[in-house]
Design a protein around this motif. Sequence first.
Motif, PDB file in Angstrom:
ATOM      1  N   THR A 101     148.751  22.435  96.365  1.00 52.44           N
ATOM      2  CA  THR A 101     147.793  23.204  97.156  1.00 52.44           C
ATOM      3  C   THR A 101     147.783  24.645  96.675  1.00 52.44           C
ATOM      4  O   THR A 101     148.819  25.179  96.305  1.00 52.44           O
ATOM      5  CB  THR A 101     148.246  23.139  98.635  1.00 52.44           C
ATOM      6  OG1 THR A 101     148.157  21.777  99.058  1.00 52.44           O
ATOM      7  CG2 THR A 101     147.410  24.002  99.540  1.00 52.44           C
ATOM      8  N   SER A 131     144.134  24.518  89.704  1.00 55.27           N
ATOM      9  CA  SER A 131     144.715  23.270  90.226  1.00 55.27           C
ATOM     10  C   SER A 131     143.671  22.244  90.639  1.00 55.27           C
ATOM     11  O   SER A 131     143.825  21.051  90.388  1.00 55.27           O
ATOM     12  CB  SER A 131     145.594  23.567  91.443  1.00 55.27           C
ATOM     13  OG  SER A 131     146.687  24.371  91.071  1.00 55.27           O
ATOM     14  N   ARG A 132     142.631  22.691  91.276  1.00 62.39           N
ATOM     15  CA  ARG A 132     141.643  21.751  91.824  1.00 62.39           C
ATOM     16  C   ARG A 132     140.808  21.069  90.750  1.00 62.39           C
ATOM     17  O   ARG A 132     140.031  20.179  91.064  1.00 62.39           O
ATOM     18  CB  ARG A 132     140.728  22.488  92.797  1.00 62.39           C
ATOM     19  CG  ARG A 132     139.885  23.545  92.131  1.00 62.39           C
ATOM     20  CD  ARG A 132     139.161  24.393  93.146  1.00 62.39           C
ATOM     21  NE  ARG A 132     140.131  25.033  94.053  1.00 62.39           N
ATOM     22  CZ  ARG A 132     139.789  25.676  95.144  1.00 62.39           C
ATOM     23  NH1 ARG A 132     138.514  25.772  95.493  1.00 62.39           N
ATOM     24  NH2 ARG A 132     140.706  26.236  95.900  1.00 62.39           N
ATOM     25  N   ARG A 133     140.921  21.523  89.522  1.00 59.40           N
ATOM     26  CA  ARG A 133     140.099  20.970  88.439  1.00 59.40           C
ATOM     27  C   ARG A 133     140.864  19.991  87.563  1.00 59.40           C
ATOM     28  O   ARG A 133     140.355  19.536  86.550  1.00 59.40           O
ATOM     29  CB  ARG A 133     139.571  22.089  87.546  1.00 59.40           C
ATOM     30  CG  ARG A 133     138.818  23.160  88.285  1.00 59.40           C
ATOM     31  CD  ARG A 133     137.487  22.674  88.811  1.00 59.40           C
ATOM     32  NE  ARG A 133     136.859  23.713  89.612  1.00 59.40           N
ATOM     33  CZ  ARG A 133     136.122  23.481  90.691  1.00 59.40           C
ATOM     34  NH1 ARG A 133     135.909  22.242  91.106  1.00 59.40           N
ATOM     35  NH2 ARG A 133     135.604  24.460  91.358  1.00 59.40           N
ATOM     36  N   THR A 134     142.105  19.680  87.934  1.00 59.66           N
ATOM     37  CA  THR A 134     142.898  18.760  87.117  1.00 59.66           C
ATOM     38  C   THR A 134     143.705  17.857  88.034  1.00 59.66           C
ATOM     39  O   THR A 134     143.811  18.113  89.238  1.00 59.66           O
ATOM     40  CB  THR A 134     143.814  19.549  86.148  1.00 59.66           C
ATOM     41  OG1 THR A 134     144.427  18.637  85.234  1.00 59.66           O
ATOM     42  CG2 THR A 134     144.893  20.324  86.879  1.00 59.66           C
ATOM     43  N   HIS A 135     144.246  16.790  87.468  1.00 57.58           N
ATOM     44  CA  HIS A 135     145.075  15.865  88.234  1.00 57.58           C
ATOM     45  C   HIS A 135     146.114  16.634  89.057  1.00 57.58           C
ATOM     46  O   HIS A 135     146.694  17.601  88.576  1.00 57.58           O
ATOM     47  CB  HIS A 135     145.758  14.908  87.269  1.00 57.58           C
ATOM     48  CG  HIS A 135     146.563  13.844  87.937  1.00 57.58           C
ATOM     49  ND1 HIS A 135     147.844  14.051  88.377  1.00 57.58           N
ATOM     50  CD2 HIS A 135     146.262  12.567  88.264  1.00 57.58           C
ATOM     51  CE1 HIS A 135     148.302  12.937  88.928  1.00 57.58           C
ATOM     52  NE2 HIS A 135     147.355  12.017  88.871  1.00 57.58           N
ATOM     53  N   GLU A 136     146.355  16.181  90.260  1.00 62.34           N
ATOM     54  CA  GLU A 136     147.178  16.962  91.195  1.00 62.34           C
ATOM     55  C   GLU A 136     148.593  17.208  90.694  1.00 62.34           C
ATOM     56  O   GLU A 136     149.214  18.208  91.068  1.00 62.34           O
ATOM     57  CB  GLU A 136     147.189  16.280  92.570  1.00 62.34           C
ATOM     58  CG  GLU A 136     147.945  14.945  92.659  1.00 62.34           C
ATOM     59  CD  GLU A 136     147.141  13.718  92.243  1.00 62.34           C
ATOM     60  OE1 GLU A 136     146.071  13.867  91.608  1.00 62.34           O
ATOM     61  OE2 GLU A 136     147.588  12.587  92.551  1.00 62.34           O
ATOM     62  N   GLU A 193     141.781  21.067 100.787  1.00 60.10           N
ATOM     63  CA  GLU A 193     140.810  21.283  99.712  1.00 60.10           C
ATOM     64  C   GLU A 193     141.386  21.003  98.326  1.00 60.10           C
ATOM     65  O   GLU A 193     140.816  20.245  97.536  1.00 60.10           O
ATOM     66  CB  GLU A 193     140.291  22.721  99.746  1.00 60.10           C
ATOM     67  CG  GLU A 193     139.341  23.026  98.585  1.00 60.10           C
ATOM     68  CD  GLU A 193     138.792  24.451  98.603  1.00 60.10           C
ATOM     69  OE1 GLU A 193     139.465  25.357  99.135  1.00 60.10           O
ATOM     70  OE2 GLU A 193     137.675  24.636  98.073  1.00 60.10           O
ATOM     71  N   THR A 194     142.490  21.642  97.991  1.00 62.92           N
ATOM     72  CA  THR A 194     142.994  21.553  96.614  1.00 62.92           C
ATOM     73  C   THR A 194     143.365  20.123  96.256  1.00 62.92           C
ATOM     74  O   THR A 194     142.988  19.612  95.188  1.00 62.92           O
ATOM     75  CB  THR A 194     144.205  22.482  96.422  1.00 62.92           C
ATOM     76  OG1 THR A 194     143.898  23.777  96.942  1.00 62.92           O
ATOM     77  CG2 THR A 194     144.578  22.609  94.953  1.00 62.92           C
ATOM     78  N   LEU A 233     140.236  17.837  95.897  1.00 62.79           N
ATOM     79  CA  LEU A 233     139.476  18.124  94.679  1.00 62.79           C
ATOM     80  C   LEU A 233     140.244  17.723  93.427  1.00 62.79           C
ATOM     81  O   LEU A 233     139.652  17.217  92.468  1.00 62.79           O
ATOM     82  CB  LEU A 233     139.097  19.612  94.621  1.00 62.79           C
ATOM     83  CG  LEU A 233     138.002  20.037  95.577  1.00 62.79           C
ATOM     84  CD1 LEU A 233     137.725  21.534  95.420  1.00 62.79           C
ATOM     85  CD2 LEU A 233     136.710  19.241  95.368  1.00 62.79           C
ATOM     86  N   SER A 234     141.547  17.934  93.408  1.00 63.46           N
ATOM     87  CA  SER A 234     142.320  17.541  92.228  1.00 63.46           C
ATOM     88  C   SER A 234     142.149  16.055  91.957  1.00 63.46           C
ATOM     89  O   SER A 234     141.888  15.636  90.824  1.00 63.46           O
ATOM     90  CB  SER A 234     143.808  17.848  92.424  1.00 63.46           C
ATOM     91  OG  SER A 234     144.063  19.230  92.361  1.00 63.46           O
TER      92      SER A 234
END
Lengths: 437, 437
Positions: free
Chosen positions: A14, B160-165, A126-127, A130-131
Amino acid sequence: METIDGRASTALLTDQYELTMLAAALADGSAHRRCTFEVFARRLPNGRRYGVVAGTGRMLEALTRFRFGPAELEVAARFLDDRTLEWLRAYRFGGDIDGYAEGDLYFPNSPVLSVRGSFAECVILETLILSVYNHDCAIASAAARMVSAAAGRRMIEMGSRRTHELAAPASSRAAYLAGFDATSNLEAVRRYGIPGAGTSAHAFTLLHSGSDGAHEAEAFRSQVRALGVGTTLLVDTFDIAQGVATAIEVAGPELGGVRIDSGDLGVLAGQVREQLDSLGATRTRIVVSGDLDEYAIAALRAEPVDVYGVGTSLVVGSGAPTAGMVYKLVEVDGVPVAKRSSHKESRGGTKGAIRLARASGTIVEEVVFPAGSAPATGEFTARELHVPLVRGGELTPDQPSLAESRDLVARGLVSLPWEGLKLSAGEPAVPTTFAAE
Amino acid sequence: METIDGRASTALLTDQYELTMLAAALADGSAHRRCTFEVFARRLPNGRRYGVVAGTGRMLEALTRFRFGPAELEVAARFLDDRTLEWLRAYRFGGDIDGYAEGDLYFPNSPVLSVRGSFAECVILETLILSVYNHDCAIASAAARMVSAAAGRRMIEMGSRRTHELAAPASSRAAYLAGFDATSNLEAVRRYGIPGAGTSAHAFTLLHSGSDGAHEAEAFRSQVRALGVGTTLLVDTFDIAQGVATAIEVAGPELGGVRIDSGDLGVLAGQVREQLDSLGATRTRIVVSGDLDEYAIAALRAEPVDVYGVGTSLVVGSGAPTAGMVYKLVEVDGVPVAKRSSHKESRGGTKGAIRLARASGTIVEEVVFPAGSAPATGEFTARELHVPLVRGGELTPDQPSLAESRDLVARGLVSLPWEGLKLSAGEPAVPTTFAAE
């Protein structure tokens, strides 16, 4: 990491600002306002014609592990006040989530998820959400194009080594969802029940070398002895024609397959097929690999290829490694909200969506509308796209299996108008329109 | 997943064929041959001038968890014989690993890692080692270019939100290694001790809306009350000039920062700086974000930007999301081996490497040579690039801290010839040459 039923907490996957916004909202009382957050992509990447919703199952599972135990609270305590920490300690998402079913197609502005609850309980997800979606949708969307291009031939996902070690099984899952047949990744085999597959590496052939040079036949003999005549031998370590001859000499004409991993795959596939047939190995399959993407796969359509092994281009989303999904606040206490600054306008309000199709099943339009106000659909059949995923914080019963979601992708691809399956860059396969109330 | 000292096993983060090759090699006795596997990249992606070695610390930690417990063996038992399963049950890597220090630069064909031991104990590490290196090197190599482009200004990683968690904290780590100052990712804060950072999202401003519209001042007041006047307010939800005016009205001229996330950042930064100065907020910092990559960062060099927030382009390696590292068998029982098929020639034999530099410290050449046969270096100073990472299966003592590796990146960038820091596509900053024995 804190564990939930023996599994790791996801709460710190997050961004810090989610928790500082929470702190400010708890302090001023706005944290408890009823909100809707929407997940959508403003556009499809690189002139793609459609996207594939993927990650829903993984996201819902991760949601059940979004809990703040002592280890998570220790980090949060470095920058948060006691009230916020107490709130996090007790946190359980208690709201509702609707969304497109995993495996459904999506288009620009499709409201892929609708997350509803208090501002506080929704914003901090959110995070993580979206991830999962940005990764899995990117991979599945690329994978579906490759599956289309392969036109029914077998597809093996083998990209684990080209992506983060824990993104790899998620990539395998997304590829399988999109129609791949098997994966090389053993964690994906275990975790998701995807069929495993594999051939052999050049290292195995090179291992069977002595001071007098390489003994390819010895390597092949060893592999066949250990893995059976149905195995696939890698024939391009040295000379391919010699490799094929040696393979059949060692294994006989019942050999399962040969793999070619380098060179002009189209030319080589034809030559190897002829050679195999001339040796009586008419059922030995040809597996090709080596920097294949959807275009290379399509270019091999006329060649006698039986199996595609796809690695790098799959796990990097074939040029679009992230799906561009955003998580936007669209409604507060029943009032639509949207930012107005340049270039990134959003449409406020909780929404629903339907997809219109002709009687033939071919889709013609995606219609997004204010929730509860589905428009008339005229001559077309309409399918409601939102399904309930979470109610009162609990996953809804009857979540689809991965196999069911995989079927949904296959049905979705069949429903596209013919331009929708073109690999070239262009407009989305169907327009998304907004129907005002 | 099996746990090792409470941590998950990494053994199944592996391609199936590693284990079937193992089975065949155990059956024919070749499994025990002494081998060297080498990790290297044949080329740098996209005309890059250099790469940054990253992931060493993560790989070594993952290596200590590469164990087959009952859960891993259950999967392996589906396709392996009992002998192989017994071998896996007892598996501990017992060999040696040398490698470039984490944070060092690399070039095409740099022998970034040299893994030595029996074929069996080395081959099964291929997928895990490559996954870690291909991900982390890709991110760090992109990040270093961004850091260069920022020319000393503060950099926050927020992708972070643009890649695998679970790739996200590894991306944060690679970015920090390459010179970023902070991350938004809380798991990276916890796991790697990277400084955390964050501002606020549009959702927080929009939350403070009523039926009469938005109350930006109310949102700003709440944030300043909760987080202090040193906070950074997001001023572009509606009108930026109005947002800045409201921000200073609410917070006073001691406000820590304002963030602009949309629009023409160059023009806006200048306007906002003027406005802030005219309001007496001469020390309020300007944070910019929104699709920044190294080129956009460089283009803002002349503008009054204080902090860059970088998301998407960082976590996708700015066009090169994977580093193209391979893991090749180069020596068996003391004899160099290499495949000979088209386009992918490899150079056999265990290797060492030195980097030559002028007295000024500027590097001029990377020299790769047969292990133990370092060539004469003439007028140049030479630095040995391999450091011992693992001996007899145990991590060597005195592994560098992340801060030390970060210093090494900074020193490496300073050592490049001036063309090496150009953002445009071109040749590697220095040539890699092979010195024969």
